[in-house]
Design a protein around this motif. Structure first.
Motif, short mmCIF file in Angstrom:
data_model
loop_
_atom_site.label_atom_id
_atom_site.label_comp_id
_atom_site.label_asym_id
_atom_site.label_seq_id
_atom_site.Cartn_x
_atom_site.Cartn_y
_atom_site.Cartn_z
N ALA A 89 -65.14 9.88 8.41
CA ALA A 89 -64.68 10.74 7.76
C ALA A 89 -64.00 11.76 8.60
O ALA A 89 -63.03 12.51 8.10
N LYS A 112 -65.75 -0.68 4.98
CA LYS A 112 -64.69 -0.14 4.02
C LYS A 112 -64.25 1.13 4.82
O LYS A 112 -62.77 1.38 4.67
N ALA A 113 -64.97 1.99 5.27
CA ALA A 113 -64.56 3.09 5.86
C ALA A 113 -63.70 3.03 7.13
O ALA A 113 -62.39 3.56 7.27
N ARG A 114 -64.15 2.04 7.89
CA ARG A 114 -63.20 1.55 9.27
C ARG A 114 -61.86 1.12 8.92
O ARG A 114 -60.78 1.59 9.32
N ASP A 115 -62.18 0.44 7.82
CA ASP A 115 -60.65 -0.19 7.30
C ASP A 115 -59.82 0.64 6.85
O ASP A 115 -58.36 0.48 7.00
N ALA A 116 -60.43 1.68 6.00
CA ALA A 116 -59.59 2.60 5.40
C ALA A 116 -58.92 3.76 6.36
O ALA A 116 -57.66 4.29 6.18
N THR A 117 -59.75 3.99 7.40
CA THR A 117 -59.40 5.18 8.25
C THR A 117 -58.39 4.44 9.38
O THR A 117 -57.74 5.07 10.33
N GLY A 118 -58.61 3.09 9.86
CA GLY A 118 -58.04 2.41 11.12
C GLY A 118 -58.87 2.88 12.17
O GLY A 118 -58.15 2.61 13.46
#
Length: 330
Positions: A89, A112-118
């Motif tokens: 984040a 999910k966070a990995r994919d959302a942030t790249g």
């Protein structure tokens, strides 16, 4: 010239001090730039590695530092998911000590966070970066030992004299399986591409954590079905070994997990009456891990241990705990 990745470490853990901080400092295109700790005495050994090290008094302060590109998390197991998510984040790539979570389901929000942030998020499963394991994978999958029929592994040490150790504390995600089962289970999955088909497990507990466990069963994958056995313990003399047994040969690794510490990295290939030995005396798997992480961040190179692989090992650990029968050896 490529700008080095600037690393920060959350917490002055002993493992970080002895292994990962020196590895980050030694790795190509990496810089040990910051540490989060409120204890100057614990910060001193890290500052000795890099005199320009920036010390932050809190984890949040380090995550707010715009000069930090990546974070290494060596915190107690029960804090891994929380601070991995906070690091992502904050816009940081993150390498978290194993196990990255205590259940496979807890990896889903990290994915999910990995994919959302790249950003790159990974578990510090350092052994897959070592050439002895890449060589073992190649030999087994190329048929060097014929049809794989059995895999067995052992990883034991004794920490009964250190009751305050977080591994002896159920509140911090302690226990031998979380600490070292990840190696005997994960290395088998890495080499063979197989998943557990049927498992049985017995364990002995002290203070609510497993101090000895034996897992047996069947695994299945691209190489077919094979039997499996693994022993982990925090109450036995130091021992490490992994063996892959086929109908035409055997591969044996004698320092499979703490290469260069427990012993020299060595792979034996037994075929007929011939034993061929390969050794890797100068390889530091922690340095290679940091460099591979950097290659993925900078160049998009495929990371040797993606979160999807980690989730599979975590699911196997879940199965072991679900199947385990608690016994007494007294």
């Amino acid at each position: 010239m490529t700008k080095p990745i600037r690393w920060g470490i959350l917490g002055a853990a002993k493992f970080a001090r002895e292994h990962m901080a020196p590895a980050i400092h030694a790795a190509h295109n990496a810089e040990l730039a910051a540490l989060a700790t409120s204890d100057p005495a614990r910060a001193a050994p890290f500052a000795a590695i890099n005199s320009g090290l920036k010390i932050h008094a809190s984890y949040d302060a380090l995550l707010a530092d715009p000069s930090i590109d990546a974070v290494y998390i060596p915190l107690p197991n029960h804090l891994h998911v929380e601070w991995t998510l906070k690091s992502l984040a904050a816009g940081k790539h993150v390498l978290t000590e194993k196990p990255i979570s205590l259940t496979a389901a807890d990896i889903a929000p990290i994915l999910k966070a990995r994919d959302a942030t790249g950003l790159l998020a990974a578990e510090a499963f350092m052994i897959v970066h070592h050439p002895q394991w890449q060589r073992a994978q190649h030999l087994v999958q190329s048929g060097a030992i014929g049809q794989l029929t059995h895999v067995d592994g052992v990883f034991t040490y004794d920490n009964r004299s250190d009751p305050g150790n977080i591994r002896n504390n159920p509140a911090t995600g302690g226990g031998g399986i979380y600490d070292i089962g990840v190696y005997t289970y994960g290395s088998t999955r890495f080499v063979t591409g197989a998943e557990p088909h049927a498992l049985n497990a017995v364990m002995r507990q002290e203070n609510g954590v497993d101090v000895w466990a034996q897992v047996t069963g069947i695994m299945a994958g691209p190489l077919g079905r094979f039997t499996y056995s693994a022993i982990t313990s925090m109450r036995l003399h130091n021992r490490q070994e992994m063996t892959f047994h086929g109908d035409k040969g055997v591969i044996r690794l004698t320092a499979p997990f703490n290469a260069g510490v427990f012993g020299q990295a060595q792979l034996e290939l037994h075929t007929g009456l011939t034993i061929t030995t390969e050794r890797w005396p100068g390889v530091n798997q922690y340095v290679v891990q940091v460099e591979n992480f950097g290659q993925t961040v900078r160049n998009g190179t495929a990371y040797p241990c993606p979160l999807e692989f980690t989730q599979g090992t975590s699911a196997m650990i879940d199965q072991v705990f679900e199947q385990a029968k608690v016994i007494s050896l007294s």
